[in-house]
Design an enzyme around this catalytic site. Structure first.
Site, short mmCIF file in Angstrom:
data_model
loop_
_atom_site.label_atom_id
_atom_site.label_comp_id
_atom_site.label_asym_id
_atom_site.label_seq_id
_atom_site.Cartn_x
_atom_site.Cartn_y
_atom_site.Cartn_z
N SER A 38 0.84 -1.20 0.00
CA SER A 38 0.00 0.00 0.00
C SER A 38 0.87 1.24 0.00
O SER A 38 2.03 1.21 0.43
CB SER A 38 -0.89 0.00 1.25
OG SER A 38 -1.53 1.25 1.43
N TYR A 57 -2.96 -0.48 9.78
CA TYR A 57 -2.88 -0.90 8.38
C TYR A 57 -1.56 -0.47 7.76
O TYR A 57 -0.85 -1.26 7.14
CB TYR A 57 -4.06 -0.32 7.61
CG TYR A 57 -4.07 -0.69 6.14
CD1 TYR A 57 -4.56 -1.93 5.73
CD2 TYR A 57 -3.63 0.19 5.16
CE1 TYR A 57 -4.58 -2.27 4.39
CE2 TYR A 57 -3.65 -0.15 3.82
CZ TYR A 57 -4.13 -1.38 3.44
OH TYR A 57 -4.15 -1.73 2.11
#
Length: 259
Positions: A151, A164
């Site tokens: 990500s 995350y």
């Protein structure tokens, strides 16, 4: 002179076996389809059986060899069982793609241990355990490809990165450690870094036209990503063509990260 033998030599995945976690939806599904169409026998690992069966049926319609395993990657036992069951389908994999992930993002002040543990279990620990399960065998055979989907939050904090972002940053570090250990034996380990991609994982933002348009404007290409944008990069990283590329983060983001 024909180009076909040369391209086949570089990119064909014939006689290879691939395991793709999260392969029943989103980026993982697109990668599983690309690897299968490039010739690999693909095992898809995810939770929901209807989506798994539908994905494998679609690949079979295209003449691909594919199978599925329903598994819970949120526990160590689940990840280990998934690895064993996947290997029983077509044999030990030559290609491991970790695309499964959860995206829980409470504000940092509200982040509790349950969210932290759940995020790390799926996004980091499952890829580690599957790497430990298959990496040494790949090295022994002299060929392997490990690909993690990470990500933008692995590189910079924004929109409440929280646990995350930490998990994805650690996953990129895991790829480098795996590369250090196994690349001398023919196993490359890299990550694919998406921008904003229109997938079920991002449905909340994707369904907001104003936010989607603002994100598209931040790219150089002028649109948000689609799952199929990862097909070519995945085949490249899984093939012989990427033999000298390892420990790297490959951004597939329309230029978002440098705009």
């Amino acid at each position: 002179m024909t180009q076909q033998p040369y391209l086949t030599e570089l990119f064909s995945l014939e006689d290879r076996v691939a395991l793709v976690t999260g392969g029943s939806s989103g980026i993982g599904r697109a990668i599983a389809g690309a690897l299968a169409r490039a010739g690999a026998s693909v095992v898809i690992v995810a939770r929901r059986e209807p989506e798994l069966a539908a994905t494998v049926a679609e690949l079979a319609d295209h003449g691909c060899r594919a199978a599925w395993v329903s598994a819970d990657l949120s526990t160590r036992e689940g990840a280990r069982t998934a690895g064993d069951e996947a290997a029983a389908k077509f044999g030990e994999p030559d290609i491991l793609v970790n695309a499964a992930g959860i995206n829980l993002r409470p504000a940092m002040g509200d982040l509790d241990e349950a969210v932290w543990d759940a995020t790390m279990a799926v996004n980091l620990e499952a890829p580690f355990l599957l790497g430990q399960r298959f990496g040494p065998g790949m090295a022994e055979r002299g060929f392997g490809r490990i690909i993690h989907v990470t990500s933008q939050q692995a590189h910079r904090a924004f929109v409440q990165s929280g646990a995350y972002g930490v998990s994805k940053g650690a996953l990129e570090s895991l790829a480098r450690s795996q590369a250090e250990a196994w690349s001398p034996h023919g196993v490359t380990c890299n990550t694919l870094v998406p921008g904003f991609v229109m997938t079920p994982l991002n449905e909340r933002i994707a369904s907001d036209p104003e936010k989607s348009a603002a994100l598209a404007a931040r790219t150089m290409i002028g649109r948000n990503g689609l799952a199929e944008d990862f097909a070519g990069a995945a085949v490249f990283l899984a093939s012989r063509a990427s033999a000298y590329l390892t420990g790297q983060s490959v951004f597939v983001d329309g230029g978002l990260s440098v705009h």
